[in-house]
Design an enzyme around this catalytic site. Sequence first.
Site, PDB file in Angstrom:
ATOM      1  N   ARG A 104       0.845  -1.195   0.000  1.00  0.00           N
ATOM      2  CA  ARG A 104       0.000   0.000   0.000  1.00  0.00           C
ATOM      3  C   ARG A 104       0.884   1.250   0.000  1.00  0.00           C
ATOM      4  NH1 ARG A 104      -5.150   1.724  -1.199  1.00  0.00           N
ATOM      5  NH2 ARG A 104      -6.126   2.926   0.459  1.00  0.00           N
ATOM      6  N   THR A 377      -9.224   0.416 -10.415  1.00  0.00           N
ATOM      7  CA  THR A 377      -8.562  -0.595  -9.588  1.00  0.00           C
ATOM      8  C   THR A 377      -8.644  -1.936 -10.312  1.00  0.00           C
ATOM      9  OG1 THR A 377      -8.982   0.668  -7.601  1.00  0.00           O
ATOM     10  CG2 THR A 377      -8.559  -1.633  -7.238  1.00  0.00           C
ATOM     11  N   ASN A 397      -6.136   4.038  -7.236  1.00  0.00           N
ATOM     12  CA  ASN A 397      -7.362   4.655  -6.731  1.00  0.00           C
ATOM     13  C   ASN A 397      -8.295   5.065  -7.852  1.00  0.00           C
ATOM     14  OD1 ASN A 397      -9.180   5.295  -4.760  1.00  0.00           O
ATOM     15  ND2 ASN A 397      -8.467   7.410  -4.569  1.00  0.00           N
ATOM     16  N   SER A 448      -7.959   1.236   3.297  1.00  0.00           N
ATOM     17  CA  SER A 448      -8.409   0.694   2.015  1.00  0.00           C
ATOM     18  C   SER A 448      -9.622  -0.204   2.214  1.00  0.00           C
ATOM     19  CB  SER A 448      -7.269  -0.117   1.411  1.00  0.00           C
ATOM     20  OG  SER A 448      -7.693  -0.790   0.240  1.00  0.00           O
ATOM     21  N   SER A 449     -10.316  -0.449   1.107  1.00  0.00           N
ATOM     22  CA  SER A 449     -11.410  -1.443   1.121  1.00  0.00           C
ATOM     23  C   SER A 449     -11.022  -2.688   0.334  1.00  0.00           C
ATOM     24  CB  SER A 449     -12.674  -0.848   0.491  1.00  0.00           C
ATOM     25  OG  SER A 449     -13.068   0.304   1.174  1.00  0.00           O
ATOM     26  N   GLY A 468     -13.756  -1.639  -6.977  1.00  0.00           N
ATOM     27  CA  GLY A 468     -15.082  -1.056  -6.751  1.00  0.00           C
ATOM     28  C   GLY A 468     -15.149  -0.138  -5.556  1.00  0.00           C
ATOM     29  N   GLY A 469     -14.006   0.418  -5.125  1.00  0.00           N
ATOM     30  CA  GLY A 469     -14.010   1.400  -4.038  1.00  0.00           C
ATOM     31  C   GLY A 469     -14.657   0.830  -2.790  1.00  0.00           C
TER      32      GLY A 469
HETATM   33  O1  DON Z   1      -8.037   1.128  -1.547  1.00  0.00           O
HETATM   34  C1  DON Z   1      -9.206   1.403  -1.795  1.00  0.00           C
HETATM   35  O2  DON Z   1     -10.134   1.026  -1.116  1.00  0.00           O
HETATM   36  C2  DON Z   1      -9.518   2.216  -3.036  1.00  0.00           C
HETATM   37  N1  DON Z   1      -8.388   3.013  -3.374  1.00  0.00           N
HETATM   38  C3  DON Z   1      -9.943   1.309  -4.132  1.00  0.00           C
HETATM   39  C4  DON Z   1     -10.391   2.096  -5.323  1.00  0.00           C
HETATM   40  C5  DON Z   1     -11.234   1.366  -6.267  1.00  0.00           C
HETATM   41  O3  DON Z   1     -11.563   0.216  -6.117  1.00  0.00           O
HETATM   42  C6  DON Z   1     -11.689   2.156  -7.446  1.00  0.00           C
HETATM   43  N2  DON Z   1     -12.820   1.572  -8.073  1.00  0.00           N
HETATM   44  N3  DON Z   1     -13.935   2.000  -7.957  1.00  0.00           N
END
Ligand code: DON
Length: 567
Positions: A104, A377, A397, A448-449, A468-469
């Site tokens: 990370r 991502t 991100n 992070s997720s 997917g954030g």
């Molecule tokens: O680490 C995280 O949770 C985010 N940076 C992930 C970003 C992501 O999956 C973008 N897609 N929607």
Amino acid sequence: MIRHAHITYTGLLIGAFLLLLLGTLPGCSKTAHQSHPAAIASAHPLATKAGMEILAAGGNAFDAAVAVSAVLAVVEPHGSGLGGGGFWLLHRASDGFNVMVDGREQAPLAAHRDMYLDADGKVVPGLSVDGALAAGIPGEPAALVHIADRYGRLPLAQSLAPAIHFARKGFPVDAHYRRMADFRLDALSADPVAAEIFLEDGAVPEEGHVIVQTDLANTLQAIARRGRKGFYEGDVARLLVEGVTAAGGIWTQEDLGKYQVVERKPVSGEYMGYTITSAAPPSSGGVALVTMLNILADYPLPEMSVADRTHVMIEAMRRAYRDRSEFLGDPDFVNVPVKRLTGKIYARAIATTIKPHRATRSASFGVPGTLAGGDSTTHFSVLDADGNRVAATLSINYPFGAAVVPPGTGVLLNDEMDDFSAKPGVPNVYGLVGAEANAIEPGKRPLSSMSPTFVENKDGVAILGTPGGSRIITMVLLGILDLVDGNGPESWVSLPRFHHQYLPDVVQHEEDAFDAATLQLLRAKGHTFKPHQSTWGNMQAIYLDKNTGKVSAASDPRVSGVAIVAE
Ligand code: DON
């Protein structure tokens, strides 16, 4: 019933003799039911293919993971890359060892908690998303070197070769690339180097247009030759710092030199006889997954109506994401109560507030937030023929990250600093709110997720994950519940998705996630719904049936990835 009761003692002896004989034949070191093909599922056909080639050349799952990560960094530049980071969950078959390689990003040493606030203490819109100030110190190059050195069989240069090839020769733009570039057109247009590489005459390139990345090829080559020094020291490092500084960022040579990969013990839990192994903090994924599953374990889900089952799932999501916003952060900086949050007793305690006929108001827990989108991502899953496995979720991100490429490097910067809580209670691009535990500090990793996950019981093992954030964790949850229901990877990756993240207090869902009757029943309980016009996620999954040795793999039908099971 004892199934094999009719097997005679003589039969056993003959069987044992045959097994011994098989064990002495070349290539037959295992009993028949243990041997199985290798498989890879990733978000891009070129990455899946490169990984399979590395396996065919004698590499193990870890070498393949290095190759797949590096090719994705080239051919899916909007999703992940050398300028970003990620989590690689590894399982070594020889001794059952599980580890999460944490690559990370880290906040630069000059970062501070109020760096995205104006003089009035308000968050400056866009400052943690677009431009060099949004970028954390990349971890992916160091992680790839680490994985190749410690777990791989092949030289790093061999595993990086396919990526170098595609960077030099180019790759064709596909429909997904076009969608992502269109979404980030303004940000990409603002940086001449990024625009030159990723756009075509200032516009979103046509499908089939070939993107060549010569500088990126040279940077990959430097890593292939010099290992981590090829990126974090020397010419590449100098160009990175110069480029970031010129673009208003705060990186120094010291930041790059100090970047550390960390090996962490994955988070684990039990659900209906399955062992869940998933990402540890600084990801919130494993903790939230186990909390949700612990809550759900006390409900007879298969016997419940769709509406009642969905209701308790939403309530479990709401509670796990509430905890995420309060307790989760970088464990090197804050004390994350992992044991408590993943304990059965804790789940039972928070489940007592779930009312069967009524949605809980998130506002009864705390501060408000808003909703925002984004979809990039990347995730890939690997299983080799020896049973080694990798689940990796990698990111810069937002699509195309910070949309800045320091001249001469080909490295697209991440905007992972937005995953910190810029101000308590103020949502980030995914509408997530956070607090003290995820405040910005020099050297700290943003929460992070990302949730690369293994799910295993005596009959099989699953490898899965998705981008997917904030919605990553609930997508993996839906996948796990579908596996427990007896379905395979094709089903997990294509399931209609819904999500609740505590704040905003709405159930986000894909358009086809609920039928009208279920929606009506859930509305009557007090839930509010927000359908998304677009789909979300890009899940890549593999399942090994331990009893038959059959391997199945699937790539999310929403996008254009490819899953291959070896012949
Ligand atoms: O680490 C995280 O949770 C985010 N940076 C992930 C970003 C992501 O999956 C973008 N897609 N929607």
